[in-house]
Design an enzyme around this catalytic site. Structure first.
Site, PDB file in Angstrom:
ATOM      1  NE  ARG A 137      50.349  38.928  30.134  1.00 57.41           N
ATOM      2  CZ  ARG A 137      49.614  39.349  31.145  1.00 57.41           C
ATOM      3  NH1 ARG A 137      48.292  39.405  31.043  1.00 57.41           N
ATOM      4  NH2 ARG A 137      50.179  39.765  32.257  1.00 57.41           N
ATOM      5  CG  PHE A 176      42.499  36.481  35.280  1.00 58.77           C
ATOM      6  CD1 PHE A 176      43.790  36.755  34.829  1.00 58.77           C
ATOM      7  CD2 PHE A 176      42.306  36.266  36.636  1.00 58.77           C
ATOM      8  CE1 PHE A 176      44.847  36.803  35.721  1.00 58.77           C
ATOM      9  CE2 PHE A 176      43.358  36.311  37.527  1.00 58.77           C
ATOM     10  CZ  PHE A 176      44.634  36.589  37.070  1.00 58.77           C
ATOM     11  CE1 TYR A 186      47.125  43.201  39.845  1.00 57.62           C
ATOM     12  CE2 TYR A 186      45.829  43.690  41.799  1.00 57.62           C
ATOM     13  CZ  TYR A 186      46.149  42.843  40.754  1.00 57.62           C
ATOM     14  OH  TYR A 186      45.485  41.655  40.612  1.00 57.62           O
ATOM     15  CE  LYS A 187      46.112  42.558  36.356  1.00 56.30           C
ATOM     16  NZ  LYS A 187      44.936  41.714  36.140  1.00 56.30           N
ATOM     17  CG  ASP A 215      37.663  41.504  35.462  1.00 54.26           C
ATOM     18  OD1 ASP A 215      38.450  42.465  35.338  1.00 54.26           O
ATOM     19  OD2 ASP A 215      37.902  40.507  36.174  1.00 54.26           O
TER      20      ASP A 215
HETATM   21  C1  LIG Z   1      44.524  40.764  37.121  1.00 54.12           C
HETATM   22  C2  LIG Z   1      43.155  40.203  37.034  1.00 54.12           C
HETATM   23  C3  LIG Z   1      42.466  39.790  38.179  1.00 54.12           C
HETATM   24  C4  LIG Z   1      43.154  39.821  39.503  1.00 54.12           C
HETATM   25  O1  LIG Z   1      42.350  39.509  40.574  1.00 54.12           O
HETATM   26  P1  LIG Z   1      42.918  39.735  42.047  1.00 54.12           P
HETATM   27  O2  LIG Z   1      41.798  39.412  42.918  1.00 54.12           O
HETATM   28  O3  LIG Z   1      43.393  41.145  42.120  1.00 54.12           O
HETATM   29  O4  LIG Z   1      44.090  38.824  42.224  1.00 54.12           O
HETATM   30  C5  LIG Z   1      41.145  39.371  38.034  1.00 54.12           C
HETATM   31  N1  LIG Z   1      40.544  39.337  36.830  1.00 54.12           N
HETATM   32  C6  LIG Z   1      41.203  39.708  35.700  1.00 54.12           C
HETATM   33  C7  LIG Z   1      40.508  39.682  34.391  1.00 54.12           C
HETATM   34  C8  LIG Z   1      42.529  40.125  35.767  1.00 54.12           C
HETATM   35  O5  LIG Z   1      43.177  40.486  34.670  1.00 54.12           O
END
Ligand SMILES: *Cc1c(COP(=O)(O)O)cnc(C)c1O
Length: 403
Positions: free
Chosen positions: A378, A135, A229-230, A204
């Site tokens: 997705r 990501f 939040y997921k 992560d």
């Molecule tokens: C959703 C997600 C993020 C989000 O990072 P934020 O700092 O909350 O915006 C980071 N890493 C991964 C792998 C994600 O899926």
């Protein structure tokens, strides 16, 4: 009724987690905009609203803030919320209490964890490996962390990590589940490989926590971060978390040593002295409104074993693949998510021409997934509130949209 629709009915009837749907606010007016009931398959981006949250937030705002005001830092447990809520997340990721603090965004926690890992590795180790398919935010932050710590940064596909490790490797930053393809990486084996090279690993968990067992303690993970939040349904922008394995806490040297992580925060001293334990990962004043919304949201997990969530998640994604194979004409979509269970998270990613338009039309018909550039559809499967009839309907609407 089609054979798959009948199978969906049977699977829903036998589903132990079925009752959990009532703990969420679903079937809103906008779901019905076009036809029939809506299907929400975007809980891997923003989890649905747990029904207990609105009243809790109202209480936090009106009573705790409005009436108790400053007293709430103590009387309403605001000050200790980051550790308390961390302990609430802990069983979902296989961690004993006292190793997780909640706060800041995932991006910020990636920074703390990765710089912390390089500092743990010490002199003579000056290379960071990062998941080449990560990501983006993790990659951007890893690049800056490398520059700040005098390390070189090497992007490596997770499967190639064992061969890329060496005696200069300081830290490795990996995603447990790939956000785009839904591929699940082998956390136990990769963690062991990193340790074998004498380096530290940061995982992560954004796309795995709340969807499948993680086993942080069992597999000896060093540091981990994740968002809430997921799959954890904490609400838009709810705070993330940082895990620091107990044995490393005394040596964890945060690059963001704010006053909240001081051994004596109200001593107001000019010199920094880190607090013991997980709260060394704190920085500044916590975002209480979001944090206490998250605390309420986590109540939906009471009595839910992660193993049951994983079993249902796999059954949902298996069933979706069956429905897509049956309904969608051969060759119209390409499967990006691995079929073996050991390599699959809780989403199915499909590649197709015009994916952006296809997703727009799906959403108009109440089937909400998301589009990831350049050509990926997705669909996230959140076992607490998605059922098998939803899955059958989503695949049917997808086939009609593609026809
Ligand atoms: C959703 C997600 C993020 C989000 O990072 P934020 O700092 O909350 O915006 C980071 N890493 C991964 C792998 C994600 O899926």
């Amino acid at each position: 009724m089609s054979e798959l629709a009948m199978r969906a009915e049977k699977l829903d009837a036998a589903d132990d987690l079925r009752g959990k749907r009532d703990a969420f606010v679903l079937d809103t007016a906008s779901d019905h905009a076009a036809d029939a009931a809506g299907v929400y398959l975007d809980g891997n981006s923003l989890g649905a609203l747990p029904a207990v949250v609105p009243a809790r937030v109202e209480d936090v705002v009106r009573r705790q803030w409005g009436e108790l005001r400053i007293r709430s830092w103590e009387e309403s447990g605001w000050w200790t919320a980051p550790e308390r809520i961390g302990d609430r997340i802990a069983p979902l990721v296989g961690a004993a209490p006292g190793q997780i603090v909640v706060g800041d965004s995932t991006s910020v926690n990636v920074f703390k964890a990765l710089v912390g890992a390089v500092r743990l590795a010490g002199q003579g180790r000056d290379e960071i490996l990062v998941d080449a398919t990560t990501f983006p935010t993790d990659g951007y932050i890893a690049e800056s962390a490398a520059r700040m710590t005098g390390c070189t940064l090497r992007p490596v596909a997770p499967a190639e990590v064992p061969g890329a490790l060496g005696d200069r490797t300081a830290a490795v930053l990996l995603n447990h589940v790939d956000y785009r393809t839904g591929r699940l990486h082998d956390l136990p084996a990769l963690t062991a490989a990193v340790h074998g090279a004498g380096a530290y690993v940061v995982w992560d968990l954004c796309h795995s926590a709340g969807a499948l067992p993680v086993g942080l303690d069992e597999h000896g993970v060093d540091l981990a971060v994740g968002c809430t939040y997921k799959y954890l349904n904490g609400g838009p922008g709810s705070p993330a978390y940082l895990y620091v394995r107990r044995e490393l806490q005394d040596r964890f040297d945060s690059p963001l040593p704010g006053w909240n992580s001081h051994a004596e925060p109200f001593g107001m001293r000019s010199g920094y002295e880190p607090a013991p334990g997980a709260l060394r990962g704190r920085v500044g004043t916590p975002d209480i409104l979001s944090m206490l919304a998250l605390e309420a949201a986590l109540e939906v997990w009471d009595g839910v074993p992660v193993e049951a969530v994983r079993a249902k998640s796999l059954a949902l994604t298996d069933f979706f693949l069956d429905c897509v194979a049956e309904y969608v004409p051969e060759g119209r979509v390409e499967y990006l998510t691995p079929v073996p269970h050991a390599e699959r998270g809780s989403q199915i990613a499909l590649r197709c021409d015009g994916a952006g338009d296809v997703m727009k039309r799906l959403i108009e018909r109440g089937v909400v997934g998301d589009f990831r550039t350049p050509d990926v559809l997705r669909f996230g499967f959140t076992p607490l509130y998605v059922g098998f009839a939803d899955v059958e309907r989503a695949a049917r609407v997808l086939a009609e949209t593609l026809a």
